[in-house]
Design an enzyme around this catalytic site. Sequence first.
Site, short mmCIF file in Angstrom:
data_model
loop_
_atom_site.label_atom_id
_atom_site.label_comp_id
_atom_site.label_asym_id
_atom_site.label_seq_id
_atom_site.Cartn_x
_atom_site.Cartn_y
_atom_site.Cartn_z
CB SER A 85 -0.78 -0.01 1.25
OG SER A 85 -0.10 0.23 2.55
CG ASP A 86 1.26 5.94 -1.36
OD1 ASP A 86 2.24 6.01 -0.60
OD2 ASP A 86 1.09 6.75 -2.22
CB CYS A 87 3.06 5.48 3.60
SG CYS A 87 4.43 4.69 3.02
#
Length: 754
Positions: free
Chosen positions: A273-275
């Site tokens: 996932s993006d952060c």
Amino acid sequence: MLSIHGAEKCRAPFACDAKNGLTRSLKFCRVNMPLHGRVRDLIGRLTLQEKIGLLVNNAAAVPRLGIQGYEWWSEALHGVSNVGPGTKFGGAFPGATSFPQVITTAASFNESLWEEIGRVVSDEARAMFNGGTAGLTYWSPNVNVFRDPRWGRGQETPGEDPVVAGKYAASYVRGLQGNSRFRLKVAACCKHYTAYDLDNWNGVDRYRFNAIVSKQDLEDTYDVPFKSCVVEGKVASVMCSYNQVNGKPTCADPNLLKNTIRGEWRLNGYIVSDCDSVKVLYENQHYTATPEEAAAATIKAGLDLDCGPFLAIHTENAVKGGLLNEEDVNMALANTITVQMRLGLFDGEPSAQPFGNLGPRDVCTPAHQQLALHAAQQGIVLLQNRGRTLPLSRTNLTVAAIGPNADVTVTMIGNYAGVACGYTTPLQGISRYAKTIHQSGCIDVACNGNQQFGMAEAAASQADATVLVMGLDQSIEAEFRDRKDLLLPGYQQELISRVARASRGPTILVLMSGGPIDVSFAKNDPRIGAILWAGYPGQAGGAAIADVLFGTTNPGGKLPMTWYPQDYLAKVPMTNMGMRADPSRGYPGRTYRFYKGPVVFPFGHGRSYTTFAHSLVQAPKEVAVPFTSLYALQNTTAARNSIRVSHANCEPLVLGVHIDVKNTGDMDGAHTLLVFSSPPEGKWSTNKKLIGFEKVHLVAGSEKRVKIDIPVCKHLSVVDRFGIRRLPIGKHDLHIGDLKHSISLQANLEEIKS
């Protein structure tokens, strides 16, 4: 300088240490065992709590199995970066080679350069890993399409064309990961999947944005670079984005993750996932009612790793509550641990492995820094050159270097950068060729006042030539900072015009920026002799700019994005994801593929100090498309002037286009051969699209034959409104410079009959 052996002493303990009696006999440590067996053995030894501790970027240690904690988050967009917590500079590794920002390197249209930069970056990354200051998983490159010229992160991308972005992705990933089918030098990651190109515009931010995207645009534009990255680049990871696509968060959409990335494209790696994306879909987007449901939805959709703590906190309760099976967690871990094993993290002594000999002496080497210079030289674009203003004379010249970017360092490396080995500013670069007078004119690129303009005008009036280094920096365009307009900030335009009027000699405008700038005023000002775009040219940017100004380097870059006029923005809300023009709504379309209106400078534009001529030597005039089977023939749409690509036998269909390129001028130079195609007239889009390119270097007066192979099904196909890729029957036109060649595409019915 610290030796590699000294660097080893700084290392944390490592898994599968042969000297550790506790772990020496564990099956997952046996390098001669099949990989899947080792992975299964390791997962089988873990408790549920231990498994959950491995689902996040700062993966927890498992001391009883000799497994150390691991930080997954490192960045290497255009050099090893310290943006993520996995990489630290200092001690034996004070910096790393900082290459030009990606948009600049993309302007070189040079696939071999892109791969070589990746190879050098991975050398330095491995060296830093061996020294205990970096990881081996790098969340780069960014291959989103630069759809809207305001996007603050457009600078990180290879530009607006999906074919270029896809070729860049595959090339850079191959450079990073190495040539072995099994072993990874480092693990790259293509991001941000998908339709992510809005950060913060007009009250809409990436955390809440629902991108409404047609099946046609998803297949034809947004997904193209990611497919190339996975299928051709064999990337080890894909990152899902913050935004929703058609009402679903990308990180919780099984159709995007399980079905497309892993199912259709066959990703051999992990999805991250993006952060804080998992947290965002719960807290900001309210996609699920509980955090446990969010954890379950993402893992079941195909997410393997969470950048952020969310899954570590909520997954156990999701399993205990019956929302998720432990087997789902096992599948996620199998994907991440497989990548770690391919990196050699469970193979024992790091120094005994491939690349284990790399150390401090392999970072910031003269060869690496020279490559950074070459990359900047190749990426600079000569936008305009009136009456051969450039190159400047190298004898007894005094040059006024003016502008807020004339003596900058960090500006040149853009965002997602690390600590550079060192810098050559434009002023320093020019000073190697001429005596200089320096005036900044503005305190910074915001240029909120004109109080210093008089001194800049005075400098220009005393010099034999004036170089204005203007443009943008990260205060204007950056992550979470989309631009409000396409104009130069503040009083920059006034400074340029006033200095050009005052200049005793020729005036050259050099622009630093990631995105396009409407400089129509300068383009139309007869007192401005030449305009260069340098993007963000990296640590050696100033040297490269000077080399181009004085003719040591002949510029050969081409714009990887369209430069629109300012009034274009009024017709295109950043939230409208549609690529195609809709005249009924006054919507002009996006990128050179669909927009037909006025431009400041077009995609693919770039001049040279020499001239080139093309002649077509060989290209087919007819192509017969074979079908996969009689069933495919019976169910095809050939009668409606197209063939579904899935019904065609595509493998043998490759066009070999042979072109002679001649340098007809008096200076050596590099030329980018761009091959465009346009489909048959009718309901298909009539705009041309890029289908191939090749960089060729020619000494003055010489000629070279270039062959470009064009896969028919991939590059001559179009996508219908249902997202189905088709081959239009009829005349396809190829455009190569001023040349035009027609190819007739027909269905091969005889093969089926026989």
